[in-house]
Design an enzyme around this catalytic site. Structure first.
Site, PDB file in Angstrom:
ATOM      1  NE  ARG C 107       9.988   1.825   1.335  1.00  0.00           N
ATOM      2  CZ  ARG C 107       9.904   0.567   0.940  1.00  0.00           C
ATOM      3  NH1 ARG C 107      10.946  -0.215   1.031  1.00  0.00           N
ATOM      4  NH2 ARG C 107       8.774   0.076   0.462  1.00  0.00           N
ATOM      5  CD  GLU C 146      10.513  -1.937  -3.823  1.00  0.00           C
ATOM      6  OE1 GLU C 146       9.917  -1.075  -3.156  1.00  0.00           O
ATOM      7  OE2 GLU C 146      10.210  -3.137  -3.822  1.00  0.00           O
ATOM      8  CB  CYS C 151      11.500  15.515  -6.956  1.00  0.00           C
ATOM      9  SG  CYS C 151      11.965  16.977  -5.998  1.00  0.00           S
ATOM     10  CB  CYS C 153      12.458  20.720  -5.626  1.00  0.00           C
ATOM     11  SG  CYS C 153      13.971  19.998  -6.282  1.00  0.00           S
ATOM     12  CB  CYS C 156      13.489  18.599 -10.094  1.00  0.00           C
ATOM     13  SG  CYS C 156      14.091  17.186  -9.117  1.00  0.00           S
ATOM     14  CD  GLU C 308      12.246  -6.379  -1.890  1.00  0.00           C
ATOM     15  OE1 GLU C 308      11.034  -6.244  -1.650  1.00  0.00           O
ATOM     16  OE2 GLU C 308      13.088  -5.475  -1.690  1.00  0.00           O
ATOM     17  CD  GLU C 356       8.428  -3.183   4.591  1.00  0.00           C
ATOM     18  OE1 GLU C 356       9.444  -3.789   4.977  1.00  0.00           O
ATOM     19  OE2 GLU C 356       8.340  -2.652   3.466  1.00  0.00           O
ATOM     20  CE  LYS C 357       2.460  -3.507  14.299  1.00  0.00           C
ATOM     21  NZ  LYS C 357       2.213  -2.181  13.737  1.00  0.00           N
ATOM     22  CE1 TYR C 358       0.815  -7.818  13.235  1.00  0.00           C
ATOM     23  CE2 TYR C 358      -0.135  -5.702  12.637  1.00  0.00           C
ATOM     24  CZ  TYR C 358       0.164  -6.658  13.597  1.00  0.00           C
ATOM     25  OH  TYR C 358      -0.200  -6.452  14.905  1.00  0.00           O
ATOM     26  CG  HIS C 359       6.053  -7.843   4.079  1.00  0.00           C
ATOM     27  ND1 HIS C 359       5.421  -7.332   2.974  1.00  0.00           N
ATOM     28  CD2 HIS C 359       6.969  -8.728   3.597  1.00  0.00           C
ATOM     29  CE1 HIS C 359       5.939  -7.858   1.870  1.00  0.00           C
ATOM     30  NE2 HIS C 359       6.883  -8.718   2.231  1.00  0.00           N
TER      31      HIS C 359
END
Lengths: 671, 671, 671
Positions: C107, C146, C151, C153, C156, C308, C356-359
């Site tokens: 992401r 966030e 970049c 490229c 840019c 957050e 993020e399964k343990y966040h």
């Protein structure tokens, strides 16, 4: 050329408004700066476009310097290409070890095989030579800057194949040299050969290769390719400049380029002295002495120039200390003691922006002449002027040769096994330091050097042995000299293939032993080795040696399954001796071995037991000996003098036996 | 096949002039070497161009070996492609994790999805099988070499998509398995799927991925893709060779390839034993025992071969020690004790050049037979010959199963949270070491193994639970057995999705507890855990456990806000027990837990309290038990014997209660 | 909007079956969660293909949340593009610093200059605004997520050239700003300019550049390019939503993006509070206070939101501890004390799979409401509800300004020389910590801030000085205020070119000194500095200062060749003072300096000597002062109260002089 040690440095007035220029020369006069190096990195303003040249600014700079009576070192600007060149010829930029084609940026970034770069750099050198070649103020031509780095592009791949074809003629000979049967590497077409990089033979980095011989040849090729650029520019200059020396600034003990392959092409050896921070000022001094020696060794002992040093700080390290008071003078005189006929700064005025804006300079951002640094520069200038031409052209009367060999450096450090923690310069530096502490005069020479004038030849970690070296070493011993070598020497031939014989191969018989096993241990493992009743620490590599009958065992291991087997041996051959040190001894152990070797020939120098006191001799062309005494210690020291003469810097007369107090950084030039 | 444990190793005479060949076989005889592995990496000389094959050299080598009466392991050379292949088919080279297409170099470098590589490797395997398949001296076919590594090219991307389509059938099922709604990853076309690399899902390295399930599937795919290459060559061989076992040399506890996915396709398990240097020789011995067990576990406990070990040093580590005197014999006998029916060296003659020139060999560069290493090789040869066929085919009568699971290894180490310092092999190795110190006989088995014959099942860090394992584990407990598992077990399903239930998911009810929180701390943080009155140190992960009523708390945390809550628990289920260790205990803590579990079943072995004394049993097909006693300690030890029998190596008769002195590296084979 | 501090967090029910949704809201009610952030990362299900939108799931989610009476923060999903977009428009993916074009994955990965990404993200934002813009439950629009990264490229590169042309108009001015004459960098065509990356100006990493000014401009450009994406989406929203604030979640002290360039475009400052683990809980608290201050400083002191925080653990660190009991409440109240009007979690329900399964989450994988974490969340919810609107809109009455400057942060850390070990946040954080320990109220403001309302201006390591800052600082001093700055301040102008004057350039006259030399040493080197009779340790950088006549020397160096020269000075100018600290003092030294400065203005706060006791004031729009007392220490503490009022959380009445016992994590809100 002014009749004294050249003193000055890099000067880039084109980076400043003209009003600043007027402040510069009076300051230079104040400091006794006789020399300016002009034009390094000036490409973009000399040639703002491929078809357009503009020498007006350089004309003004050269005219001004000439009018001021300075000596000029005139540079070609090929150390940094201009943006238009990279954009017009993208393949002038390098492909790096990771396989990435670079675009415009930094400096020292050109592909040495790029036809466009070659053509354009030579054309500009030619124009410069044509334009300025008859200016008598020019004392040297300085081509490019700090040649180095590597390229892995397709042009270099093609050039590498040509280089290989010249070296091996046939693929059969190449395959044999590269032991190509191993891992199915037999090449059946030159076009199959790739530069050894992270995309082909390497992992982890430049020292981790599946085929050492390929990587070794690529390093030789790269060194030659960079040399090719120098030679092409030199030829262009020579077409217009018959006599003035043409050179480039080397970097001392710089691993990527084999300066021994360059030496014969340099009219003059010059180098940039930026010593890496070492564990102590004394070790740093030893390290500089080694580098000075290596540079003096390039041209058979002829004087060299220090083309760059910093008046105060570097800017490129993680932590950049200023030179402590007096250090600038001490180090400058050390360079003269070891053979420098010129000592120049980078740079005379401090950069405004970019990555060198905090690099030290004679004049700071405010242009002040009332700073500590400026005062030291000026005081040194006065000393150099007072010395005049006394040491110009003088040579070092050394009877000890220390062998330095890029091939061994490369081969030892890229070897898989026995121990990656063994670094060539650590071993070479350790033996050099022992010689240096004993104030022995040492020549640091290539393995091809004529050894007939030496009593002692020291060859630490000479992993790769080529040519007729073994025979020349034997001759030294047979005429009564001493040869000293170490663990991991004599292991591989010029192609990095193991000798199919007992180690240490070509030296085995002379040394009177064979190495049966080579153990290696983590840095924390110490094996005690006793020599003359003193216990020294050995680390890293422990060869298990089987001595021949008649070979004297001088020291043995104290631990592990090979406890009691030889760690240091001596074979007598005729009137001479051949010593072998089978493990990496600590400084004390190396010093003990070296002292015994030197003592045999009466080569231990004066003040050998006074830590930090360096004594170096130079003999002028007219036969006058100058003895330099330099104090590197952090505290003043008082000794009973073992040297005598009149100090040319102060006029003081010193006799052997006099009490001699040396303050920190003090220097005497006795004659 | 000679009627004894096979003894010999890799032999590449094609890398030497023929005159050297004549020296080799007499030396092999002197050392009792019965077996040669031929042809590994011989592709370039077998097929110097795509359209040209040349078997003349291999013919001569095979003829000579056959004539000398050796057993031959014949290799296909696909472990290293020749230069012409890479040049003709650039996509036979890999694209690495960084996205870089490699060019020719090294070995083990082919893209497993390359059509050209597949076609050419299979064609050559077919020709070899056709030509040599009926030679009765060939005891095994050895395909490729040490399969491993990874490729991320477009061919592999395409093959990955095919593999995924077979696994999931529809994108909906794939998206659900990958929890794709998270971070907008819903795939709507198979073509959108990319290999997970530094250019897509990863940062920092292979264990840092945004989508664990994608990376997990790619690892499974890569393991299968490499297996595909093996299977294609095996099929080509089988077309000409009906019976001889076909295998390849595995690498023990090698994370990138899931050998459990390979096991059913290997006629014989073989592996290369190069143990990483561990903190002590005893820990190294335990580590080798674990790897031997894992290899024996591949094929239901059948004997395996050690296809490679070094006679003296490796060359590929940063620091490469020689094997100490006696270690070669000790380690070889340990492999036999754990199930080896063959023990082979890499290699018989030391390489001349390239990256293995310092790797140990039976014959060194000088070809000497009077070295320590050669003498030890020969002494071992004599012992193996004297043992004859006594242990061939023997099996290990273990009643303890240790679960090894690549999926859990991968999942636990690529997880974000709770703690990157927890390494699967550290935890697995810790529990194995406890079992090994207690001289329990252990099978190291996959989670799919039949568990009905075991009294104890140990499952350290079984993070991912798949299939019917939980039910089979429950059955072990219900019939009176013991199950032991640890922190971070039972967390995710086969797709690496968390069980939507209390942890530890499928084991929660059996263990009688739930994990409410999982704390993690830096390595320096210790929480004291008291078990049976002894304080042990816990580190890294601290689960806060809520026990069910009736679950026995055996140990609690001594510190932090969860002080007093359970660290070790035991639930009784029928006649069985289910143990849980909620934190990473130190060796002492693990040993205490394991000893209690073993003691309940009377499975603590002889000499369990004599550090360094390993006792291992093998039962021959005829029912005879051989009990191996090996001393790994650094000092001799004298104990009261808990074992009895006649030592087949010395003829000595030993009774229980006799004083028994074991020197360093001593081995007994009692029967 | 509910009339209390907003409480809730990220909620992604689309990742769960609908039956789970029914469990969620009752649990939210139990915990007093008023607010849900919806739609972050929902692009793939909102727009499953370029031509197809599907709002049905979001409709259901929004409807349910609205019906339940929640406040909604509605996100645009541009923080994570869907797979189809990357496949259709490969240039929507970034080229990284190493020059590698990425493909789909992770992401926060879009090229900010990609026309396709710009068009599609804006189109979706527009549709969302059109569809949901009139829902009164929506209290804020949350664009992307966030923003960050970089970049390199070609898009840019082109956008960078446009940006440069706007900044400099002509190449002459650009070349001058970049000091391009150095190293032949004179650009003669805009197209020659390359983004500074590992392929052009950089080595080792983002802080190692040959041309600091080019890299500095590229960072400014990237910050602006990311801002451009935000602004385009905001404009699309504004077309349909006239009033609701539009914002995005920032990351506090995040170096890559200059939030001061963003501030004027945010209707509301919000940020994600994931404090890095620091040496102690008290240091972590100070660090959070600095970040809260920086966020409050973005919009002139207006309240901000914590968008957050985690209820328990993060998952992305190497080691992820759970928040200790009470810490969640303590830190939440700290954010309110420093200006938060909303405090939200990531996330309300724990992820099933991926990274993020343990966040931590309010509801765990089993959906339990009987866990410690849930209980703490619910207790905090009850407290927040009981406080009501008392603090909404309140402001901090600070008289101390701490200058935070991204340009100086960038410039100081990318500088070659004097010392890479000096980190901007270490220096800034050190001075902030001293202020914080003394419970001074501090505004953390940009260098462009209006300084007229401050008594004290602190400017640590203000390396780059731009605009009229020096004049505004002088005005502060001339009206009786105090200015405090440090080593390495005032060195370069906005283009990172050294001032051609004595350092510290524009501050030189005000401070009454010049810096002649700048020494740097390894971290192990300590120079003792005595201030008011107490010896403090100085490290890293040691400026050699020459004070003007009349400047007071408050402390001197105790060692090295500059022993006895000034380390801390004070110049009096009118009624004001200008302080200079020439070296990096330890915490004690900084505290001593700062205390003297504050004391002069009576700004040392209550409980300044009670370690771990933080006291912060906020004044509500109606003039009511709320005084927050927070105890960060690891042990309970009893003090004599220096504060008074009624604690709104417990009703307790406290008078100055009362004994006050604060348990660990205890919070009072006095009014």
């Amino acid at each position: 050329m002014s009749n004294q040690i050249l003193y000055g440095g890099d000067y880039n007035p084109e980076q400043w408004p003209r009003e600043v220029w007027d402040q510069d020369y009076p300051a230079f006069d104040l400091a006794g700066l006789t020399t300016v190096t002009l034009g390094v990195f000036a490409w973009a303003h000399l040639q703002p476009a491929e078809e357009r040249y503009d020498f007006s600014t350089l004309d003004a700079i050269v005219e001004r310097a000439t009018a001021e009576g300075r000596s000029i070192v005139l540079a070609t600007p090929s150390g940094a290409m201009p943006p238009w060149l990279a954009r017009a010829y993208p393949d002038a930029c390098r492909v790096d070890f990771e396989g990435r084609r670079h675009v415009y940026g930094q400096r020292h970034n050109h592909c040495p095989s790029s036809p466009a770069f070659q053509r354009l750099s030579v054309a500009l050198a030619s124009r410069l030579a044509q334009r300025y070649g008859d200016n008598p103020a020019i004392v040297a031509w300085h081509v490019g800057n700090e040649y180095g780095g590597a390229c892995y592009c397709s042009s270099c791949a093609a050039a590498f194949r040509v280089w290989l074809r010249e070296r091996y003629t046939t693929l059969d000979r190449l395959n044999e040299a590269w032991n190509a049967t191993f891992w199915s590497h037999t090449f059946t077409d030159w076009a199959q050969i790739q530069p050894p990089s992270m995309l082909s033979e390497h992992w982890r980095g430049p020292n981790h290769t599946a085929f050492q011989s390929i990587t070794l040849d690529y390093r030789r090729f790269l060194s030659d390719a960079l040399l090719g650029g120098f030679l092409a520019e030199k030829a262009a200059i020579r077409a217009h400049v018959p006599d003035t020396p043409v050179t480039t600034n080397l970097m001392g003990l710089y691993q990527p380029v084999d300066y021994h392959r360059w030496a014969e092409h340099l009219d003059l050896a010059t180098w940039d002295n930026y010593p890496p921070e070492d564990a102590s000022p004394i070790r740093t001094a030893a390290r500089m002495a080694l580098a000075h020696g290596a540079m003096r060794g390039l041209r058979g002992g002829a004087p060299f120039w220090v083309m760059e040093q910093t008046p105060s700080t570097t800017a490129s390290r993680d932590v950049n200390a200023v030179k402590r008071p007096g250090v600038l003078g001490l180090w400058t005189w050390q360079s003269v003691a070891h053979g420098a006929d010129a000592t120049l700064f980078f740079q005379l005025r401090q950069s405004r922006g970019a990555c060198e804006k905090y690099h030290g300079a004679v004049l700071d951002h405010a242009g002040r002449t009332d700073t500590r640094v400026f005062r030291e520069v000026a005081a040194l200038g006065a000393q150099l002027a007072s010395l005049g031409d006394a040491t110009l052209g003088a040579r070092t009367p050394a009877r000890v040769a220390l062998l330095l060999d890029w091939d061994s450096w490369w081969a030892a450090e890229m070897s898989d096994g026995p121990n990656r923690n063994v670094r060539y310069l650590d071993v070479l530096g350790g033996y050099h330091r022992a010689l240096w502490h004993l104030n022995a005069l040492v020549d640091v020479v290539p393995v091809t050097a004529d050894l007939t004038s030496y009593d002692v030849v020291v060859a630490p970690l000479l992993h790769l042995v080529k040519g007729d070296l073994a025979a020349r070493v034997r001759a030294v011993v047979e005429r009564g000299g001493t040869f000293l070598t170490t663990f991991l020497s004599g292991r591989v031939d010029e192609d990095d293939n193991a000798f199919l014989a007992d180690a240490p191969g070509p030296f085995r018989d002379l040394l009177g032993l064979r190495v049966e096993e080579t153990d290696a241990q983590q840095p924390s493992v110490v094996n005690p080795v006793t020599l003359d009743g003193v216990v020294h620490e050995a680390r890293h590599v422990f060869e298990v040696v089987v001595p021949d009958e008649g070979t004297t065992v001088l020291a043995t291991y104290g631990a592990d399954f090979y406890a009691g087997t030889p760690a240091v041996t001596r074979a007598s051959v005729g009137d001479g001796e051949a010593w072998y040190v089978a493990t990496m001894l600590d400084d004390g152990g190396v010093a003990a071995v070296v002292r015994r070797v030197l003592a045999r020939h009466g080569l231990v120098g004066p003040h050998a037991d006074d830590a930090g006191v360096e004594v170096v001799d130079r003999v002028s062309p007219d036969g006058v000996l100058h003895r330099f005494v330099l104090h590197h210690g952090a505290e003043p020291i008082t000794v009973t003098s073992q040297v005598a003469g009149t100090d040319l810097l102060t006029g003081r007369v010193l006799a052997v036996g006099d009490p001699l107090t040396l303050s920190t950084t003090e220097v005497l030039v006795l004659s």
